[in-house]
Each structure stands twice: as C-alpha cells, then as structure tokens.
Write a protein that holds these residues in place. Structure first.
Motif, mmCIF file in Angstrom:
data_model
loop_
_atom_site.group_PDB
_atom_site.id
_atom_site.type_symbol
_atom_site.label_atom_id
_atom_site.label_comp_id
_atom_site.label_asym_id
_atom_site.label_seq_id
_atom_site.Cartn_x
_atom_site.Cartn_y
_atom_site.Cartn_z
ATOM 1 N N ILE A 162 0.849 -1.188 0.000
ATOM 2 C CA ILE A 162 0.000 0.000 0.000
ATOM 3 C C ILE A 162 0.889 1.244 0.000
ATOM 4 O O ILE A 162 1.935 1.276 0.645
ATOM 5 N N THR A 163 0.486 2.245 -0.773
ATOM 6 C CA THR A 163 1.265 3.483 -0.811
ATOM 7 C C THR A 163 0.901 4.346 0.390
ATOM 8 O O THR A 163 -0.180 4.189 0.973
ATOM 9 N N PRO A 164 1.775 5.250 0.775
ATOM 10 C CA PRO A 164 1.438 6.152 1.885
ATOM 11 C C PRO A 164 0.159 6.946 1.624
ATOM 12 O O PRO A 164 -0.631 7.174 2.538
ATOM 13 N N GLU A 165 -0.059 7.324 0.371
ATOM 14 C CA GLU A 165 -1.261 8.081 0.029
ATOM 15 C C GLU A 165 -2.519 7.241 0.241
ATOM 16 O O GLU A 165 -3.517 7.710 0.786
ATOM 17 N N GLU A 166 -2.486 5.988 -0.212
ATOM 18 C CA GLU A 166 -3.633 5.097 -0.021
ATOM 19 C C GLU A 166 -3.912 4.878 1.463
ATOM 20 O O GLU A 166 -5.068 4.910 1.897
ATOM 21 N N LEU A 167 -2.857 4.666 2.237
ATOM 22 C CA LEU A 167 -3.022 4.448 3.675
ATOM 23 C C LEU A 167 -3.589 5.689 4.357
ATOM 24 O O LEU A 167 -4.463 5.601 5.216
ATOM 25 N N TYR A 168 -3.138 6.864 3.932
ATOM 26 C CA TYR A 168 -3.638 8.123 4.480
ATOM 27 C C TYR A 168 -5.142 8.258 4.242
ATOM 28 O O TYR A 168 -5.907 8.538 5.162
ATOM 29 N N PHE A 169 -5.570 8.040 2.998
ATOM 30 C CA PHE A 169 -6.986 8.199 2.687
ATOM 31 C C PHE A 169 -7.851 7.127 3.351
ATOM 32 O O PHE A 169 -8.992 7.396 3.735
ATOM 33 N N LYS A 170 -7.315 5.918 3.518
ATOM 34 C CA LYS A 170 -8.056 4.884 4.257
ATOM 35 C C LYS A 170 -8.212 5.291 5.720
ATOM 36 O O LYS A 170 -9.276 5.119 6.311
ATOM 37 N N ALA A 171 -7.160 5.839 6.310
ATOM 38 C CA ALA A 171 -7.221 6.263 7.716
ATOM 39 C C ALA A 171 -8.248 7.381 7.899
ATOM 40 O O ALA A 171 -9.046 7.364 8.843
ATOM 41 N N ILE A 172 -8.256 8.349 6.976
ATOM 42 C CA ILE A 172 -9.233 9.435 7.037
ATOM 43 C C ILE A 172 -10.648 8.862 6.884
ATOM 44 O O ILE A 172 -11.581 9.276 7.575
ATOM 45 N N GLY A 173 -10.797 7.871 6.017
ATOM 46 C CA GLY A 173 -12.097 7.237 5.798
ATOM 47 C C GLY A 173 -12.612 6.504 7.034
ATOM 48 O O GLY A 173 -13.813 6.362 7.231
#
Length: 73
Positions: A18-29
């Motif tokens: 997982i990319t840092p960007e994907e992980l960031y948006f999942k965490a926000i979600g």
C-alpha cells in the motif's frame, strides 16, 4: 491476540504493497482526524527508519491442525 503465520504474512503483504497516500486516505475514511494547523516552516526533520519486532519464540498456532489448538473441556 495471537495470529497464525498466514494471517501475519497477509498483514505484512498488505502494508508492503500500500502506498502512503492510499493508507492516508483509508485512515481518514475510518475517522482519523487530519491535523492541518501544524507549522512546519524552517524546521528540520530526521529520516525515520524501520524497526522490527522479532519474538524469541514462535507462538503462532496452525488453525488447520486440531492437535495444536487448545480446546476447553
């Protein structure tokens, strides 16, 4: 909570792919709050390294082997 080797490997593979960007948006979600009021101008930062935890013993259970599971009687 103890995990068997298959589940540990699946979790490791997930975070390796997982990319840092994907992980960031999942965490926000999932409801993590985004802190946007941080002042970072003219500050120095250190590079973060990886730390690994290695247990001295293998405490995993093979869920496919009924002999290795503890059952209440």
């Amino acid at each position: 909570m103890k995990l068997n080797k298959e589940i540990k490997n699946r979790i490791d593979q997930y975070f390796e792919n997982i990319t840092p960007e994907e992980l960031y948006f999942k965490a926000i979600g999932y409801g993590f709050k985004e802190e946007v009021d941080i002042e970072i101008d003219n500050q120095s930062f250190k590079n973060v390294g990886q730390n690994f935890y290695c247990s001295n013993s293998d405490t995993s259970l093979d869920a496919n082997d009924m002999e290795s599971l503890l059952l209440a009687t």
